[in-house]
Design an enzyme around this catalytic site. Sequence first.
Site, PDB file in Angstrom:
ATOM      1  N   ASP B  11       0.883  -1.166   0.000  1.00 51.76           N
ATOM      2  CA  ASP B  11       0.000   0.000   0.000  1.00 51.76           C
ATOM      3  C   ASP B  11       0.916   1.209   0.000  1.00 51.76           C
ATOM      4  O   ASP B  11       1.752   1.352   0.896  1.00 51.76           O
ATOM      5  CB  ASP B  11      -0.884   0.002   1.253  1.00 51.76           C
ATOM      6  N   ASP B 130     -14.041  -4.559  -1.800  1.00 53.20           N
ATOM      7  CA  ASP B 130     -13.935  -4.437  -0.337  1.00 53.20           C
ATOM      8  C   ASP B 130     -15.288  -4.836   0.240  1.00 53.20           C
ATOM      9  O   ASP B 130     -16.294  -4.175  -0.033  1.00 53.20           O
ATOM     10  CB  ASP B 130     -13.596  -2.998   0.061  1.00 53.20           C
TER      11      ASP B 130
END
Lengths: 196, 250
Positions: B11, B130
């Site tokens: 990330d 998600d």
Amino acid sequence: MTDVAVVRTGSANLASVFVALERLGGVPRLVDRPDEVVAADRLVLPGVGAFASAMGVLERADLVEPVRAYAAAGRPLLAICLGFQLLAESSEEGGEVRGLGVIPGRVTRFASDVRVPQFGWNRVEWDGSGNPAGHAYFANSYRLVDPPNGWDVATADHGGRFVAAIARPRQLGCQFHPELSGAWGEALLRRWWDQC
Amino acid sequence: MLTRRIIPCLDTRDGRVVKGVQFQGLRDAGSPVELAARYEHQGADELVILDVVATDRGRSHALDAVRAVRRALRIPLTVGGGVRTAGDAERLLGAGADKVAVNTAALDRPGLIDELAERFGSQCVVLAIDAAATDAGWRVFRRAGQDPTGREAAGWAAEGAERGAGEILLTSMDRDGTRAGYDTELLSAVSGIAAIPVIASGGARTPDDFAAAFAAGADAVLAASMFHDGDLTVTEAKQQLALLGVEVRR
């Protein structure tokens, strides 16, 4: 530094191929004219996407005969993924589409009892050529089953054996992506490069 | 036979690797190029970079990071974060991504998946989902987990596959960063319906968690903090998976 002509076969994502060729000491550039193919010292036939659209791109650029003649003459050639399939006589992808016909055989879809597309790392073994076995990264729904005569052949298994790569002096065709196949893929490319 | 894949995830924000817990509280975790090279050396099968794009300058930092990582990397690279148009995808592919992950923009405009598949091929398109458990089942959230959408996770995965996505990157928001193991029920529900490979994400702590995800139908597992923190190398994870009878590339 050595010039490498990379044939524009459509929407192929080329950054990884270019970086891999640069690691070998090459200076890659895209080509889309017959005279550039004829004059090439080393030619790369890349490709992702559909067989018919890639052949269409080659036909519209008048590249079918120059690329076929270049490959048939045994000149330095690297063909990757769809670029490798284009070497065959035909493919059943999108109907029945003629290929370059450098090698015999018809490209067909994987059996229906395995996950299609084949995405990921599969074990590749050469038939007695002395090249090391290893894992290679594949992303394909179609494949060649019958090995061509006169080439060293590597196979892998996805619902049955299929042709993973073919090689003869100065020429290498890979169903997988050698540029994404780690150290093993780089070593394979290096052996091809050093023969050219 | 295809091996099961282990995919470290970076990330990033402004060109640096960060890691949060349950999508919050970002902290610095290193240089993307150094980590990418280390993970390839350890036997990682692919690498994913998910960039938090805050500003235009951040976007150009992200492209620079992708270029630098590509030069260091000889395995497939997936990049996501802030991809809203085919043009965004093209810039990332041009910088060196092999696949592009889309999430919020695909929820807002599902036709983006068809457009990307048509233009770049399905092998380039990863649909990132998600998901979190709700009273009404597993629901999909947009904007890095901030907004509920009302979409059901397995149904959205199946629609993405039909529209031309090549893989599903399925993150359990309930497990992300918690190291409580993957949500195997969510994985089973999604991989049972989507006809394309599913990458499990969120909650990995041990190789047993990987094995459980594979048993639940995942083709690949994604992990970030367990590798960044040095708890376990990819090499060690693969050794243990092989002992558990999981086919891995070594």
